[in-house]
Each structure stands twice: as C-alpha cells, then as structure tokens.
Scaffold this active site. Structure first.
Site, PDB file in Angstrom:
ATOM      1  N   ASP A  84       0.827  -1.216   0.000  1.00  0.00           N
ATOM      2  CA  ASP A  84       0.000   0.000   0.000  1.00  0.00           C
ATOM      3  C   ASP A  84       0.855   1.257   0.000  1.00  0.00           C
ATOM      4  OD1 ASP A  84      -2.647  -0.759  -0.252  1.00  0.00           O
ATOM      5  OD2 ASP A  84      -2.733  -1.421   1.830  1.00  0.00           O
ATOM      6  N   ASP A 160     -11.156  -7.928  13.686  1.00  0.00           N
ATOM      7  CA  ASP A 160      -9.889  -8.642  13.912  1.00  0.00           C
ATOM      8  C   ASP A 160      -9.366  -8.206  15.277  1.00  0.00           C
ATOM      9  OD1 ASP A 160     -10.183  -9.318  11.284  1.00  0.00           O
ATOM     10  OD2 ASP A 160      -8.500  -8.115  10.539  1.00  0.00           O
ATOM     11  N   LYS A 201     -26.560  -6.112   4.900  1.00  0.00           N
ATOM     12  CA  LYS A 201     -26.440  -6.553   6.301  1.00  0.00           C
ATOM     13  C   LYS A 201     -24.976  -6.657   6.793  1.00  0.00           C
ATOM     14  CE  LYS A 201     -29.722  -7.828   8.487  1.00  0.00           C
ATOM     15  NZ  LYS A 201     -30.668  -6.879   9.062  1.00  0.00           N
ATOM     16  N   GLN A 204     -23.940  -3.332   7.843  1.00  0.00           N
ATOM     17  CA  GLN A 204     -24.568  -2.912   9.100  1.00  0.00           C
ATOM     18  C   GLN A 204     -23.850  -3.546  10.289  1.00  0.00           C
ATOM     19  OE1 GLN A 204     -28.871  -3.455   9.126  1.00  0.00           O
ATOM     20  NE2 GLN A 204     -28.906  -3.352   6.902  1.00  0.00           N
ATOM     21  N   LYS A 235     -30.912   3.028   3.546  1.00  0.00           N
ATOM     22  CA  LYS A 235     -30.965   1.944   4.540  1.00  0.00           C
ATOM     23  C   LYS A 235     -29.658   1.915   5.338  1.00  0.00           C
ATOM     24  CE  LYS A 235     -32.174  -2.891   4.830  1.00  0.00           C
ATOM     25  NZ  LYS A 235     -32.442  -4.069   4.004  1.00  0.00           N
ATOM     26  N   CYS A 401      16.926  -6.651 -10.593  1.00  0.00           N
ATOM     27  CA  CYS A 401      17.610  -7.227  -9.435  1.00  0.00           C
ATOM     28  C   CYS A 401      18.025  -8.685  -9.715  1.00  0.00           C
ATOM     29  CB  CYS A 401      16.752  -7.071  -8.184  1.00  0.00           C
ATOM     30  SG  CYS A 401      17.742  -7.171  -6.685  1.00  0.00           S
ATOM     31  N   GLN A 405      21.015 -10.219 -12.074  1.00  0.00           N
ATOM     32  CA  GLN A 405      22.027 -11.187 -11.637  1.00  0.00           C
ATOM     33  C   GLN A 405      21.989 -12.429 -12.531  1.00  0.00           C
ATOM     34  OE1 GLN A 405      21.081 -11.835  -7.480  1.00  0.00           O
ATOM     35  NE2 GLN A 405      21.782  -9.800  -6.867  1.00  0.00           N
ATOM     36  N   HIS A 542      15.800  -1.685  -8.010  1.00  0.00           N
ATOM     37  CA  HIS A 542      14.401  -1.908  -8.415  1.00  0.00           C
ATOM     38  C   HIS A 542      13.817  -0.602  -8.953  1.00  0.00           C
ATOM     39  CE1 HIS A 542      13.769  -5.947  -6.693  1.00  0.00           C
ATOM     40  NE2 HIS A 542      14.693  -5.569  -5.822  1.00  0.00           N
ATOM     41  N   GLU A 544      11.235  -0.117 -10.504  1.00  0.00           N
ATOM     42  CA  GLU A 544       9.765  -0.092 -10.415  1.00  0.00           C
ATOM     43  C   GLU A 544       9.265   0.685  -9.197  1.00  0.00           C
ATOM     44  OE1 GLU A 544      11.673  -2.774 -10.061  1.00  0.00           O
ATOM     45  OE2 GLU A 544      10.906  -4.202  -8.572  1.00  0.00           O
TER      46      GLU A 544
END
Ligand code: GLN
Length: 576
Positions: A84, A160, A201, A204, A235, A401, A405, A542, A544
């Site tokens: 994230d 959780d 539900k 809710q 609702k 990476c 190699q 990297h 990216e």
C-alpha cells in the site's frame, strides 16, 4: 497585514485526521480508497500525509513471502513495507518516509525497548502505553510531513482482534480532538448469485462492530460489484447512523486510477473537509492531468504491446496473485501509457522452461520480457533459459535485481563459456561465482540476522557515457534533457552482487556495466550495446519502486519503447 493574519491563522489551524477502517472483508480496495482520498485532498491544495498501520508482528514487511502478503515495497530510507505504501507514493506522486508506516511489531518493540531502558520511570507498562506509542507515531508523521491532514489506513478488518490497539488509538485521538477526526469505513456489499440482490447486512454488522469499539463511522465507502442505489444508501445511512450523502458508492471499475475521479464526482473531498470543520476549498485545475491519465490508461483503441513477466510468486491456491509484482506491472503500464500504447501483461511460469526440451515459441509472441526480483532456487533454470532465448532472439529483455544477476550468470555461461558460473545464493561452491554475497552480508547470514539487513533503500550510481541507460535517463516527459544525466539514485533490496573478480572478463565478452556505485565497485546496471541487441538490460536496483503514473520511469520507458518497435516490426511483417 492581511497576509500575516492569514498566515498566523494557518499556523494555528488544528491538524486533521481521517481514519480509514475496513469492514466485512479484506481485499476490497481500502488501500486504493486511502490513496484516492490523498489524491483528491491534495488536488484541493491541502498538504496530505498518508500513514499505513499493519497489525502483524513482523517488525517490517521484509520477512514475508510475497504470496502471503503481496509485494514488499521499499522506501528511500530502506524500510521494507506493505505494498500500500507503493500505492500511496504513486497516488501522491511523492516519496514517503519510515515515519509514515508502522506495524504492531514495530510498536511493541519500541515499547519494550523503552521499558528495558527505564524510560517509563518505574511505572507499570501496559496496553495504554502501546496505544500512546501509536498515537505518538501518527502525530510524528503529521509533524514531519508538515501536513494539514493525515489519512491513516488501519490494516485488517474491523472485528480482527489483531488491530484493536490501532482502533483504540484512533478513538482516543477523536476524544482529544473531537472536531478534527473523522472515520471512514470501507465496506463491501455482496450480491449473492442465488439472490441477485445487493445485501447491506454485512455492512450494518461491520458498523455495529465499530460502535462496540466506541467509534462511529462518519462515512461509508460502499464497495460492491454495482453502484449502490438510493434505497440501500438510505438503509445503510439509517441503520449505521450516518448522513445519507456520506454513503459513497464505489462499484468495481476497470482501473484503480478512476477511483479518485469517482470520489471527486461524489464530492467526497468537499464532504470530508466539511466533516472536519474546515473552510471549503476548490479542486485545482491540476486534477485534470489525473483525469486524463485515468481515461488514457484504459484506452482500448491503443496498440497493444505484449509483455511477459517471468516469475514464481504467482500461485496462492487456485488464484493468480499479481500483487506479488504490483509495482512492476504498474511501472509497465505507466510507460505504455506515456508512449501511446497499451500493455498486455502476461505471467510466465519459469518452471515451464525447465523441461528437457521446452517449447520456447510462446516467448516469441512477446514484445518484451521481464525477469523481476526474486530469491532462492525455484524456477531458476527456467529463468536462465528464458533469458538466453531473449538474448539470442533479440527480444527486448529487462532484468530487475535477480533478473540482472541471472542475466549476468547466463552471459558468463553461454557467451563467456564459464560452464559452472552461478550465483552463490544457489550454489555456494560454484566454480565461477559471478554473483557473490557482499562481504558485510556474510557475517549477517552467519548470525542469522536476516530481517532488514539486506542492502536496502536508495543509493546513488554513476552512468557510463553513451549507453542505453544514460540515454534513457537523459529523457524526461518525452523530451531530451539539455545535458546527459550522469548520476541517479535508485532503491535497492539485495544481498548479492556482481563479483568484481569477473567484471573485466564479462566486459571483454561484450557486456557493458553502464551504471556503477560512485566508488566504481558495485555494478548497478548491465546492458548489451544497441548494435548487439535492441534492449538487453538489467538493474541491480528496483526501478519499479520509483515509477509513478504522472512520472513514468525512464528505464521502463526505454524498455517499452523497444517492445513497441518490435510490435510495429512484427505487424509490418504480418501485413506483407
Ligand atoms: N536474491 C537476490 C539477492 O538477494 C536478488 C534480490 C532481489 O531480486 N530483490 O541479491
């Protein structure tokens, strides 16, 4: 006078917090929702910082297998984080720091370390200290970022037990600053096949569970396969105790880049600002650039380049987990978009090329092949076979990476004729250890000190004149820079390196090390010159991690450009 008054008001303006919490189930786009809130509030000229809190006890994400948890994203500082954080950087178009991320492991470790160092002054240390440690970290991130609003995403789902301390921290912040904290519940409304109707539900129930923690959601982002209708909106509003306009419809869409655009359509930015007791703000014209990107990236009329990503972290049970290579896939897409094409990315299982006589013809259908980062021995012979095929057949190849190699190993074996060439990660007694562990890493491995101890984060490298790499880095936004770029900074995550003892031999055989550490000892980029191959390049880092939708990465641009050339050449050939 006037300006001063405004300035002092701003200086004393209270800091604002938005907490994003997941309901019903995970994987419904809480990270993208958080990132998108960041995008729309930034587009209103607010300084926003995003914080991710993860409930697991790993001190960082570096010790987790990508099939368990998705890609490990690396920050400039070297902190190994949840994927994230990559989304946050991409949606905010800026670098984040270690202060913007925490795990339960990090928090508990800090509390225990403080206790051992007598920093609690002999007091009884309990869960309240854990909660306060979390609050302090959130406030610290806000301070360091000098932001107006902090958006905190709480990992996991309500219910959780693992994330209760984080919810506690959020609750307490709200009590301390009642007008400055708002809660967003990202929920899911399933449509069971047998009923064909959107069910509210579970949402809710999620809202009630949140209430049991003393927290009332102020907004509900209603994820689901379809947009939510007015009847269900009401609702949910009445059963969950929130204003109907604060129920935001978030149906499944083709591209995540549309999420900020949709939020903006629903005026979520204005509503959040209002809920946080802030004066209204207009969305700046700069948001148009984002809208253009969101529309362009999914444009079906574009020419398609086919890119194969060769990996092993794809299978979790019956599912293909593209999350393992999230940043790589996004990086390709941004460059494709910038170059006016669309990337069709296919995953290639390295093990398919380990049979006695593998069928390589499938690879010829690709316009470009990527071997991304990886660890360990599985699929390695297949990867080496794919690299050889790409080199011999002139298929654009990009090694990231491990991919760099292995490209060096392949070159040493097949061009230099060093039959026993290998990386000591796989064969510690290789007769030709062309890739070897870095000396300082040897001690760490011997001690079993493996968490957060790789060569991590941003390091500088110097570029060699006249190379493909330098050429790529000397272009920005489709234009050539007035002067060639001589040095770069890229993010790393590795323990092994090109063995300096083999550099000269590899160079004599034609491999060019076009990027090196400033002291010249570490090989950062390897490539074949353009007259030998259209694009055969690998990076020890990297790239990216620094590819952004509004700032595609120069090396990915060069790779996709080569893939585009191949596609055009093949189309021409076919039409003859
Ligand atoms: N396994 C290799 C190393 O540790 C490559 C790591 C990677 O691809 N991120 O050096």
């Amino acid at each position: 006078m006037k300006t001063e008054a405004r300035r002092s008001r701003k200086a004393s303006a209270p800091h604002k917090y938005i907490f994003v919490i997941g309901g019903v189930m995970s994987g419904v786009g809480k990270g993208i929702a958080t990132s998108s809130i960041g995008t729309i509030l930034s587009a209103k000229g607010l300084a926003v910082n995003l914080v991710k809190v993860d409930p697991y006890l790993n001190v960082d994400a570096g010790t987790m297998n990508p099939t368990e948890h998705g890609e490990v994203f690396v920050l400039d500082s070297g902190l190994e984080t949840d994927q994230d954080m990559g989304n946050y950087e991409r949606f905010l178009n800026r670098d984040l720091t270690g202060a913007d991320y925490m795990t339960s492991g990090m928090v508990y470790k800090a509390v225990i370390d403080k206790e051992r160092a007598l920093q609690y002054g002999g007091r009884f240390v309990d869960a309240d200290h854990v909660r306060e440690e979390i609050v302090e970290r959130i406030e610290r991130s806000a301070r360091l970022n000098k932001s107006d609003i902090t958006v905190v995403e709480i990992g996991g789902t309500i219910g959780d037990y693992q994330n209760v301390m984080f919810i506690e921290a959020a609750r307490v912040l709200k009590i301390r600053h009642p007008r400055d904290v708002t809660f967003v519940l990202v929920s899911y409304l399933p449509v069971p096949g047998s009923i064909g109707e959107m069910k509210s539900k579970p949402t809710q129930n999620a809202s009630k569970q949140l209430n049991a923690h003393g927290v009332q959601a102020d907004f509900i982002i209603a994820r689901g396969p379809h947009p939510i209708d007015q009847k269900r909106k009401e609702k949910i509003a009445f059963t969950c105790n929130i204003i109907p306009s604060h129920v935001i419809s978030a149906p499944d869409i083709e591209s995540v880049y549309d999420v900020p655009v949709n939020f903006e359509k629903d005026r979520l930015g204005d509503l959040l600002i209002q809920a946080l007791d802030m004066p209204p703000r207009k969305t700046s014209a700069s948001f148009g650039v984002w809208k253009k990107l969101a529309a362009g990236i999914k444009d079906g009329r574009r020419r398609v380049v086919k890119i194969g990503v060769v990996g092993k972290y794809f299978n979790t049970g019956d599912f293909i987990l593209s999350d393992s290579y999230l940043s790589v896939l996004q990086a390709v897409r941004y460059s494709a978009y910038a170059l006016g094409v669309k990337a069709e990315i296919e995953t290639v299982n390295a093990r398919d090329f380990e049979a006695a006589a593998p069928d390589f013809s499938a690879l010829d259908a690709f316009d470009g092949i990527i071997v991304p980062g990886g660890f360990g021995s599985s699929g390695i012979d297949g990867k080496l076979a794919v690299i050889r095929h790409a080199r011999e057949r002139g298929i654009p190849y990009f090694g990231l990476c491990y991919g760099m190699q292995l490209m060096t190993v392949e070159y040493a074996r097949d061009v230099l004729g060093l039959a026993g060439a290998h990386t000591t990660e796989i064969d510690p007694n290789a007769p030709h250890p062309v890739i070897d562990v870095m000396p300082d890493q040897k001690e760490k491995i011997a001690r079993g000190d493996m968490g957060g101890t790789m060569r991590l984060g941003a390091y500088p490298a110097r570029l060699m004149k006249g190379t493909i790499a330098q050429d790529a880095y000397s272009c920005f936004d489709g234009k050539r820079l007035p002067k060639p770029t001589v040095s770069i900074r890229e993010r790393h995550r590795h323990r092994y390196e090109v063995n300096p003892k083999y550099v000269e031999r590899l160079e004599r055989a034609g491999l060019v090390f076009s990027g090196r550490s400033p002291d010249g000892t570490l090989m950062e980029i390897a490539e074949l010159p353009r007259d030998k191959h259209p694009f055969f390049l690998g990076t020890q880092f990297h790239p990216e991690f620094l590819a952004r939708p509004l700032m595609p990465h120069p090396l990915f641009n060069a790779f996709v450009e080569a893939a585009k050339d191949r596609e055009l050449a093949r189309a021409k050939q076919a039409s003859k």
